[in-house]
Design an enzyme around this catalytic site. Structure first.
Site, PDB file in Angstrom:
ATOM      1  N   GLN A  21      92.921  29.995 -59.064  1.00 17.43           N
ATOM      2  CA  GLN A  21      92.509  31.376 -58.777  1.00 17.43           C
ATOM      3  C   GLN A  21      91.475  31.259 -57.666  1.00 17.43           C
ATOM      4  OE1 GLN A  21      93.213  34.603 -59.435  1.00 17.43           O
ATOM      5  NE2 GLN A  21      91.487  35.100 -58.094  1.00 17.43           N
TER       6      GLN A  21
ATOM      7  N   HIS B 284     100.348  47.660 -58.162  1.00 18.41           N
ATOM      8  CA  HIS B 284      99.071  47.340 -57.517  1.00 18.41           C
ATOM      9  C   HIS B 284      99.168  46.027 -56.718  1.00 18.41           C
ATOM     10  CE1 HIS B 284      94.605  47.252 -57.215  1.00 18.41           C
ATOM     11  NE2 HIS B 284      94.818  45.939 -57.202  1.00 18.41           N
ATOM     12  N   GLU B 285      99.623  44.989 -57.383  1.00 21.30           N
ATOM     13  CA  GLU B 285      99.667  43.690 -56.685  1.00 21.30           C
ATOM     14  C   GLU B 285     100.674  43.721 -55.540  1.00 21.30           C
ATOM     15  OE1 GLU B 285      97.149  42.204 -57.441  1.00 21.30           O
ATOM     16  OE2 GLU B 285      96.787  42.990 -59.454  1.00 21.30           O
TER      17      GLU B 285
ATOM     18  N   GLY C 264      93.921  40.827 -64.429  1.00 18.76           N
ATOM     19  CA  GLY C 264      95.183  41.487 -64.749  1.00 18.76           C
ATOM     20  C   GLY C 264      96.269  40.945 -63.845  1.00 18.76           C
ATOM     21  N   GLY C 265      95.960  40.903 -62.580  1.00 20.44           N
ATOM     22  CA  GLY C 265      96.918  40.388 -61.612  1.00 20.44           C
ATOM     23  C   GLY C 265      96.202  39.847 -60.393  1.00 20.44           C
ATOM     24  N   MET C 266      96.887  38.998 -59.656  1.00 22.14           N
ATOM     25  CA  MET C 266      96.345  38.446 -58.416  1.00 22.14           C
ATOM     26  C   MET C 266      97.480  38.407 -57.402  1.00 22.14           C
ATOM     27  SD  MET C 266      93.777  37.310 -56.750  1.00 22.14           S
ATOM     28  CE  MET C 266      94.039  37.024 -54.997  1.00 22.14           C
ATOM     29  N   GLU C 267      97.201  39.026 -56.254  1.00 20.53           N
ATOM     30  CA  GLU C 267      98.238  39.315 -55.268  1.00 20.53           C
ATOM     31  C   GLU C 267      98.601  38.135 -54.372  1.00 20.53           C
ATOM     32  OE1 GLU C 267      95.084  40.394 -55.402  1.00 20.53           O
ATOM     33  OE2 GLU C 267      94.237  40.738 -53.424  1.00 20.53           O
ATOM     34  N   ASN C 268      98.740  36.953 -54.919  1.00 21.89           N
ATOM     35  CA  ASN C 268      99.075  35.809 -54.079  1.00 21.89           C
ATOM     36  C   ASN C 268     100.386  36.098 -53.332  1.00 21.89           C
ATOM     37  OD1 ASN C 268      96.787  34.300 -54.953  1.00 21.89           O
ATOM     38  ND2 ASN C 268      97.849  34.011 -56.911  1.00 21.89           N
TER      39      ASN C 268
ATOM     40  N   HIS D  53      99.234  45.268 -52.437  1.00 15.95           N
ATOM     41  CA  HIS D  53      98.404  44.348 -51.643  1.00 15.95           C
ATOM     42  C   HIS D  53      99.222  43.656 -50.544  1.00 15.95           C
ATOM     43  CE1 HIS D  53      94.390  44.343 -53.319  1.00 15.95           C
ATOM     44  NE2 HIS D  53      94.802  44.096 -54.553  1.00 15.95           N
TER      45      HIS D  53
ATOM     46  N   GLU E 295      90.803  46.815 -52.014  1.00 18.78           N
ATOM     47  CA  GLU E 295      91.118  47.379 -53.334  1.00 18.78           C
ATOM     48  C   GLU E 295      91.261  48.900 -53.342  1.00 18.78           C
ATOM     49  OE1 GLU E 295      92.248  45.556 -55.569  1.00 18.78           O
ATOM     50  OE2 GLU E 295      91.580  43.579 -54.924  1.00 18.78           O
TER      51      GLU E 295
ATOM     52  N   GLN F 136      90.528  33.690 -55.193  1.00 17.20           N
ATOM     53  CA  GLN F 136      89.644  34.818 -54.886  1.00 17.20           C
ATOM     54  C   GLN F 136      88.488  34.849 -55.884  1.00 17.20           C
ATOM     55  OE1 GLN F 136      91.359  38.776 -55.136  1.00 17.20           O
ATOM     56  NE2 GLN F 136      89.941  39.609 -53.650  1.00 17.20           N
TER      57      GLN F 136
ATOM     58  N   LYS G 100      88.401  41.877 -67.800  1.00 20.04           N
ATOM     59  CA  LYS G 100      88.290  43.327 -67.982  1.00 20.04           C
ATOM     60  C   LYS G 100      88.234  43.709 -69.469  1.00 20.04           C
ATOM     61  CE  LYS G 100      91.421  47.177 -67.774  1.00 20.04           C
ATOM     62  NZ  LYS G 100      92.631  47.780 -67.245  1.00 20.04           N
TER      63      LYS G 100
ATOM     64  N   ARG H 196      91.310  37.881 -70.333  1.00 10.12           N
ATOM     65  CA  ARG H 196      91.193  38.803 -69.212  1.00 10.12           C
ATOM     66  C   ARG H 196      89.808  39.431 -69.214  1.00 10.12           C
ATOM     67  NH1 ARG H 196      95.372  43.808 -68.291  1.00 10.12           N
ATOM     68  NH2 ARG H 196      94.411  44.636 -66.403  1.00 10.12           N
TER      69      ARG H 196
ATOM     70  N   TYR I 102      87.466  50.008 -56.059  1.00 10.43           N
ATOM     71  CA  TYR I 102      88.808  50.413 -56.479  1.00 10.43           C
ATOM     72  C   TYR I 102      88.956  51.927 -56.510  1.00 10.43           C
ATOM     73  CZ  TYR I 102      89.748  45.634 -58.145  1.00 10.43           C
ATOM     74  OH  TYR I 102      89.951  44.282 -58.227  1.00 10.43           O
TER      75      TYR I 102
ATOM     76  N   ASP J 226      81.922  37.517 -57.211  1.00  9.95           N
ATOM     77  CA  ASP J 226      82.518  37.730 -58.546  1.00  9.95           C
ATOM     78  C   ASP J 226      81.688  38.691 -59.399  1.00  9.95           C
ATOM     79  OD1 ASP J 226      84.635  36.075 -58.145  1.00  9.95           O
ATOM     80  OD2 ASP J 226      83.807  34.373 -59.258  1.00  9.95           O
TER      81      ASP J 226
HETATM   82  N1  BES Z   1      92.657  40.936 -56.186  1.00 15.82           N
HETATM   83  C1  BES Z   1      92.400  41.522 -57.447  1.00 15.82           C
HETATM   84  C2  BES Z   1      91.827  40.564 -58.455  1.00 15.82           C
HETATM   85  C3  BES Z   1      90.498  39.953 -58.044  1.00 15.82           C
HETATM   86  C4  BES Z   1      89.487  40.723 -57.507  1.00 15.82           C
HETATM   87  C5  BES Z   1      90.291  38.607 -58.239  1.00 15.82           C
HETATM   88  C6  BES Z   1      88.277  40.134 -57.142  1.00 15.82           C
HETATM   89  C7  BES Z   1      89.089  38.029 -57.873  1.00 15.82           C
HETATM   90  C8  BES Z   1      88.073  38.787 -57.320  1.00 15.82           C
HETATM   91  C9  BES Z   1      93.665  42.147 -58.038  1.00 15.82           C
HETATM   92  O1  BES Z   1      94.488  42.754 -57.102  1.00 15.82           O
HETATM   93  C10 BES Z   1      93.227  43.235 -58.970  1.00 15.82           C
HETATM   94  O2  BES Z   1      92.618  44.161 -58.506  1.00 15.82           O
HETATM   95  N2  BES Z   1      93.534  43.106 -60.247  1.00 15.82           N
HETATM   96  C11 BES Z   1      93.174  44.078 -61.253  1.00 15.82           C
HETATM   97  C12 BES Z   1      94.360  44.877 -61.678  1.00 15.82           C
HETATM   98  C13 BES Z   1      94.543  46.156 -60.972  1.00 15.82           C
HETATM   99  C14 BES Z   1      95.714  46.922 -61.566  1.00 15.82           C
HETATM  100  C15 BES Z   1      93.330  47.028 -60.880  1.00 15.82           C
HETATM  101  C16 BES Z   1      92.734  43.306 -62.489  1.00 15.82           C
HETATM  102  O3  BES Z   1      92.830  42.089 -62.488  1.00 15.82           O
HETATM  103  O4  BES Z   1      92.304  43.939 -63.449  1.00 15.82           O
HETATM  104 ZN    ZN Z   2      93.697  44.534 -56.313  1.00 19.24          ZN
END
Ligand code: BES
Ligand code: ZN
Length: 555
Positions: A120, A269-270, A242-246, A273, A292, A122, A509, A507, A355, A347
């Site tokens: 990971q 969302h991903e 939740g997700g990472m847009e690799n 990106h 975001e 980012q 969140k 996760r 967002y 972070d």
């Molecule tokens: N790029 C982000 C995840 C991220 C942000 C990783 C900052 C490290 C540092 C990813 O696109 C994202 O925003 N994921 C959200 C889900 C989204 C539906 C809001 C998440 O992980 O909750």
């Molecule tokens: Zn995002």
């Protein structure tokens, strides 16, 4: 200037990487080399970012010097260059505690047979597994070879060809991604598919069946998908996001496999990106809202096209409410879109503001200029800045030229509130589930459940549990909302579930609000410490560091 990188791309700019890595599960390290290619340098030295790397040798250079370790930035690696040099090769190994890697034992995976590794990168973790210019201002292409033990598949966000990988479009370091483990694959569409551990792959394929429809929806809005394939990788539950847009390979949490596709806006969302972020990239982490905020806006447009207007409205209202809730507890400086990250780890500054306030700004501009004009603007924006990294100032200059005077941009971007005249999302469906005891919930969506639960002022927990069995919910969003309410109301029958959830999910969140809520009372604090002592080892380093900040570091 990017305050989160020691590198000086204004002096030497790396353009291409060649990675050659061995995955050593037993020692929890990656080892091998990276070759960095750059234009023949006028500057006498190349400075790279590293964190906890063992640098063994540097080829085609006069020597190297690893500086002192900063707790946020890691250590600069300075490489004096010979005249006219256009590449250097660094032989190195990662450390078992690398912040950008998670090494899982078999019990932490679904199949429980093999260990698992994923990266990971980012925001600033790529430097913990590759010495490079770890700033989103620099885009690189790469080729990679990754050796794994027999029985393991390695995947990267790149074009894949056995154990070789190629990324032909320039991408920033935070999007470089690798995973290795026991993986199965299912096709989803002509250019999409899903990788997951074998026990999960069928469920994942069903959940993500609308992926091609989402890609087409995004293309109709913002032009061709430029990355070739779009695949997904479902990670083990400890994935901290939740997700990472690799690029070409979105990483996701398994907690979105709800069984009814109700949480797939995360895929939208991903995927979004692929335009906002991966194509047009924030130049620094202070400009994170450009990634975001635009992505949440685009995500909602995709959701509207694929799942209809009401679903989009519901998600916009949920986002708006959560934004208010979070903003109430933030310092003024964290309520601005452009973030002041001086002396901070990016972070720790990741809130809903970039967002949801970002998406709200774009929705407000859309309403001011009309959808047709705004769609044309966004499409032009993605084309104009494609494969470039931009700052908030670049955005401002561009929009002031293209859409002058639509909204008070300075106030939105540098101010600490939601300006008057902001768009106000509304959902008719939500109006029907607010307040009072519901009569018929059989057709409720996940979004309606979330809104209903959040709208309850002093919830009657036993009554709710008896009627709806929420402690047994298989939907991670609903369950975590319910468990949060259970802590607030000190609803003891849900406590075993709270512990189970905190020990199995990773996760961030979900973890952060639950631990924070526990920490508000002395009894809760004791419980939080006890649970965290058990759960911590299973969390990703990024989640550990966040929860250390809430519960306190391990004793
Ligand atoms: N790029 C982000 C995840 C991220 C942000 C990783 C900052 C490290 C540092 C990813 O696109 C994202 O925003 N994921 C959200 C889900 C989204 C539906 C809001 C998440 O992980 O909750
Ligand atoms: Zn995002």
């Amino acid at each position: 200037m990017d305050i989160h990188s020691y590198s000086r791309p204004d002096r030497v700019r790396v353009r291409h990487l060649e990675l050659d890595l061995d995955v050593r599960f037993a020692r929890r390290i990656l080892e091998g080399s990276v070759t960095l290619h750059f234009e023949p340098a006028a500057a006498p030295e190349l400075v790279l970012d590293t964190r906890d790397l063992e640098i063994r040798a540097v080829e085609n250079a006069v020597g190297f010097h690893l500086g002192g370790r900063d707790p946020i930035l890691g250590a600069p690696l300075t490489i004096p260059l010979s005249r006219g040099a256009a590449w250097v090769r660094i032989h190195y190994a990662t450390s078992p505690g690398a912040s950008g890697l998670q090494w899982l034992e078999p019990p932490q995976t679904a199949a429980r047979r093999h260990p698992f590794l994923y990266t990971q990168s980012q925001a600033i973790h790529a430097r913990s597994w590759i010495p490079l210019q770890d700033t989103p201002a620099v885009g690189v292409t790469f080729d990679a070879q990754v050796r794994t033990p027999a029985g393991f598949g390695a995947v990267m966000g790149a074009r894949m060809d056995g154990d070789r990988f190629h990324m032909e479009q320039p991408i920033p370091s935070y999007l470089i991604a690798l995973a290795a483990g026991e993986l199965a694959f299912r096709e989803l569409g002509p250019r999409s598919g899903v990788y997951a551990e074998p026990p999960l792959v069928e469920a994942a394929a069903r959940e993500f069946a609308d992926t091609e429809a989402m890609i087409r929806a995004a293309e109709e809005l913002y032009g061709p998908y430029r990355w070739g394939r779009y695949d997904l990788l479902v990670l083990p539950p400890s994935f901290p996001f939740g997700g990472m847009e690799n690029p070409r390979l979105t990483f996701t949490t398994p907690t979105i496999l709800a069984g009814d596709r109700s949480l797939v806006s995360l895929v939208a969302h991903e995927l979004a990106h692929s335009w906002s972020g991966n194509l047009v990239t924030n130049a620094t982490w202070s400009d994170f809202w450009l990634n975001e905020g635009f992505t949440v806006y685009v995500e909602r447009r995709i959701v509207e096209k694929v799942y209809g207007r009401e679903r989009e409205r519901m998600e916009a209202v949920l986002g708006r409410r959560e934004l208010d809730r979070e903003m109430a507890g933030l310092a003024d400086s964290d309520r601005a879109l452009h973030l002041d990250l001086t002396a901070r780890d990016p972070d720790d500054a990741c809130t809903l503001v970039p967002y949801e306030k970002g998406a709200l700004l774009l929705a407000t501009i859309e309403r001011a200029v009309g959808r047709a004009r705004f769609d044309a603007f966004l499409r032009g924006y993605f084309d104009h800045f494609a494969f470039r990294s931009i700052t908030t100032a670049d955005f401002l200059e561009y929009i002031r030229r293209e859409l002058p005077n639509a909204v008070p941009l300075e106030e939105w971007i540098y101010g600490s509130g939601i300006p008057a005249g902001a768009a106000e999302p509304h959902s008719d469906a939500f109006a029907r589930v607010e307040g009072g005891w519901p009569s018929d919930t059989s057709a409720w969506s996940t979004q309606e459940w979330l809104h209903f639960l959040r709208s309850l002022d002093r919830p009657d927990m036993p009554h709710l549990e008896c009627a709806f069995h929420l402690t047994e919910s298989g939907n991670a969003e609903i369950l975590s909302q319910w468990l949060l309410m259970a802590i607030r109301a000190w609803y003891v029958p849900a406590f075993p579930k709270i512990e189970e959830f905190l020990c199995s999910a990773g996760r961030r969140k979900f973890l952060k609000p639950l631990y924070s809520e526990l920490m508000k009372t002395p009894e809760g604090e004791a419980r939080a410490r006890r649970i965290y002592a058990r759960a911590r080892a299973g969390y990703h380093p990024i989640a550990q560091s966040s929860i250390d900040g809430i519960v306190g570091p391990p004793g």
